[in-house]
Each structure stands twice: as C-alpha cells, then as structure tokens.
Write an enzyme that holds these catalytic residues in place. Structure first.
Site, short mmCIF file in Angstrom:
data_model
loop_
_atom_site.label_atom_id
_atom_site.label_comp_id
_atom_site.label_asym_id
_atom_site.label_seq_id
_atom_site.Cartn_x
_atom_site.Cartn_y
_atom_site.Cartn_z
CB SER A 1 -0.85 0.06 1.27
OG SER A 1 -1.80 -0.94 1.27
CG HIS B 1 -2.88 -2.68 -2.94
ND1 HIS B 1 -1.78 -3.46 -2.71
CD2 HIS B 1 -3.24 -2.21 -1.73
CE1 HIS B 1 -1.50 -3.47 -1.42
NE2 HIS B 1 -2.37 -2.71 -0.80
CG HIS C 1 -4.38 -7.74 0.79
ND1 HIS C 1 -4.52 -6.90 -0.27
CD2 HIS C 1 -3.27 -7.33 1.47
CE1 HIS C 1 -3.55 -6.01 -0.25
NE2 HIS C 1 -2.78 -6.24 0.79
CD GLU D 1 -7.92 -8.02 -2.01
OE1 GLU D 1 -8.32 -7.27 -2.92
OE2 GLU D 1 -6.78 -8.48 -1.97
CG MET E 1 -4.20 -6.81 7.75
SD MET E 1 -5.61 -5.80 7.29
CE MET E 1 -5.78 -4.73 8.73
CB SER E 2 0.15 -8.42 2.98
OG SER E 2 0.99 -7.38 3.40
CG ASN F 1 -0.33 1.71 11.86
OD1 ASN F 1 -0.23 1.30 10.69
ND2 ASN F 1 -0.69 0.94 12.86
CG HIS G 1 -6.51 1.82 3.26
ND1 HIS G 1 -5.46 0.94 3.36
CD2 HIS G 1 -6.57 2.17 1.95
CE1 HIS G 1 -4.91 0.77 2.17
NE2 HIS G 1 -5.56 1.50 1.29
#
Ligand code: HPA
Length: 280
Positions: free
Chosen positions: A30, A61, A83, A86, A211-212, A235, A247
């Site tokens: 991202s 993306h 991801h 998804e 998350m990836s 973050n 996001h």
C-alpha cells in the site's frame, strides 16, 4: 487449471520485456508503488492481461507487473497483491508467485505497510522481516498439492533468507538508514487488531503486525524462491498511542517512509546483483 495460467502468463511477460530476465521481484505494498516509477526501459503489463492474476480491489494497489532496469539491474515489480481478507480463494496469488518462478525469478522481496509493536520503532521506520508468525487462520497451500511445483509439506527453514537480510543491513548502512529487524505477525484482517490482540502479538514474540507478506512468503518458499521483506511501519499498533487506525492513515504513514525505502532499495538492488551473480 492454474498451471496453464502460469505458463501463459509467463510467456506473455517474457515476450513483452525489453531487458534481460530479472532475478529479483519486488512486491509493492500500500502506497509503495513509487518504487516502480523510475525504471529504465520499463514495460507495464496490467494484471488484467495476465491469465489467473489477481483482480486488485484496494485503493493504493493498482494491479500491474512492471519490468525494467533499476540502476542498470533488471527487476520485476508487482504493483498490487491479493490479500487474504479479500477472499477465501488465494489461487490468483499462487498463480502470480508461481509465474515469477516460471519466468526465472530467484528472489521475492515483499514490502508491506505494517503496525509497530515496539515503542522504539516509530512510524516511518523500516523493519527487515527476520521471521513470521501466521495468525491468519488460513494457509495458501491448503488444498490439492502439485508435486511438480513444490512438496506437500514444505519446510519453512530460513523462510526469510538470512543472507538477504545481511545484504539489506549492508545496504541500509551505506544509505545511512536505520534498518530494524524483527518478527512479523500476520492477522487476516480486514479490521485492524484489538488492543488485546496486539498485547498477545507482543507476548508471542512479534515486532510488527500486518495483513500481508506471509501468504506470499509461504507460496514463494513452496515453489523454491528465496524470500526477503521490508515491513514499512505506517503506524503504531492499536493501543500503543491514541491514533484511530484507518487505511487513509496507513497510506499517510507509509509515505513517511518513502525516501528511506527508496534509498534502501536503491542500495539493495546493486548489492543483490553482485552477491547473487550466477557462477558460469
Ligand atoms: N495492523 C494490521 N495491518 C496493518 C497495520 C496494523 O496496525 N498497519 C498497516 N497494516
């Protein structure tokens, strides 16, 4: 059958590129797509024209393979990934990574926006992934195994290649950047973690959350690629300060690391090329 997609997508990529076959692929997370913007002799191939590749749906993306020269070294960039939040079907991710192997890529470098679990590793930092913990509750290799691609029970020994991490540290030193090292804990998302989940992630040995990175590492290792990765700290993880995660905030945080990641990759790519020269 996704094996046919692999061969078709491989053929399309090889017929389109204008540089020698790259040995390094970089997956851009991202807000990190800018790495692909300064390649010489660049060719952009949208995922939509590569059979079996993912439809990317997340802002930041855009789905495309970009192949060109980075400081005179051929590299392949993957702008956009699939991801685990998804879909339940990670076949497109598998097809994409296995196509890299078919093309002749030897190493996959992942980059991904991540939350820091370490109060001393602030937003804007970069962390080399030394290992991972999969808390996603899924594994991309679940289902039928194709022995010609990789073993049913692949070893995760040296999952994040130690030699490449050393090369990254050397590159960071040259670029005068602090490169943290640590364990990446993968949650499936799409919601950010709770404060209690973050507490757990710290207790089990994590340094960053995201998350990836992990599904692609597993698929890449399985088919015989080496893997290295940068967690770009966008973050502080939930509960570590008063920030409300979103996001938009991830993209803004990832931008803070932009010049450092660029410098790191600029130094890593030539070092990778020297250290991984083929012995004739
Ligand atoms: N948690 C999970 N994924 C993330 C985060 C986070 O704090 N930041 C960027 N991706």
């Amino acid at each position: 059958m996704h094996q046919y997609n692999i061969l078709d997508s491989c053929e399309i990529i090889l017929s389109r590129i204008k540089v020698p076959v790259p040995r390094l692929a970089i997956m851009l997370g991202s807000g990190l797509g800018y790495i692909a913007e300064n390649l010489d002799k660049a060719v952009t191939i949208p995922y939509s024209s590569l059979p079996g590749f993912p439809n990317t749906t997340v802002v930041g993306h855009e789905g495309a393979v970009v192949v060109g020269l980075f400081n005179n070294v051929p590299i392949l960039c993957l702008k956009g990934r699939q991801h685990a939040y998804e879909t339940d079907d990670l076949t497109p991710l598998k097809t994409m990574i296995r196509t890299l192997k078919a093309v002749g890529i030897e190493t996959l470098m992942t980059t991904s926006a991540s939350g820091s679990l370490n109060a001393d590793m602030p937003t804007g930092s970069i962390m080399a992934i030394s290992d991972h913990i999969n808390m996603m509750g899924i594994n991309p290799l679940i289902g039928e195994n194709y022995d010609e691609i990789g073993p049913r029970f692949p070893s995760m020994h040296n999952a994040w290649d130690m030699e490449h991490t050393k090369t990254m540290q050397k590159s960071a030193k040259k670029a005068k950047i602090k490169l943290f090292e640590g364990v990446y804990v993968a949650f499936r998302g799409p919601c950010f973690e709770t404060k209690a989940e973050i507490k757990m992630a710290k207790i089990i040995g994590g340094d960053a959350v995201g998350m990836s990175a992990v599904p692609e590492c597993i698929v890449a290792k399985h088919c015989g690629l080496k893997v290295t990765g940068c967690a770009v700290i966008s973050n502080m993880a939930e509960g570590m300060n008063t920030e409300i995660l979103s996001h938009e905030q991830t993209l803004a945080g990832a931008r803070l690391a932009k010049s450092n990641l660029k410098k790191l990759v600029e130094n890593f790519v030539p070092n990778f090329a020297v250290e991984n020269k083929k012995v004739a």
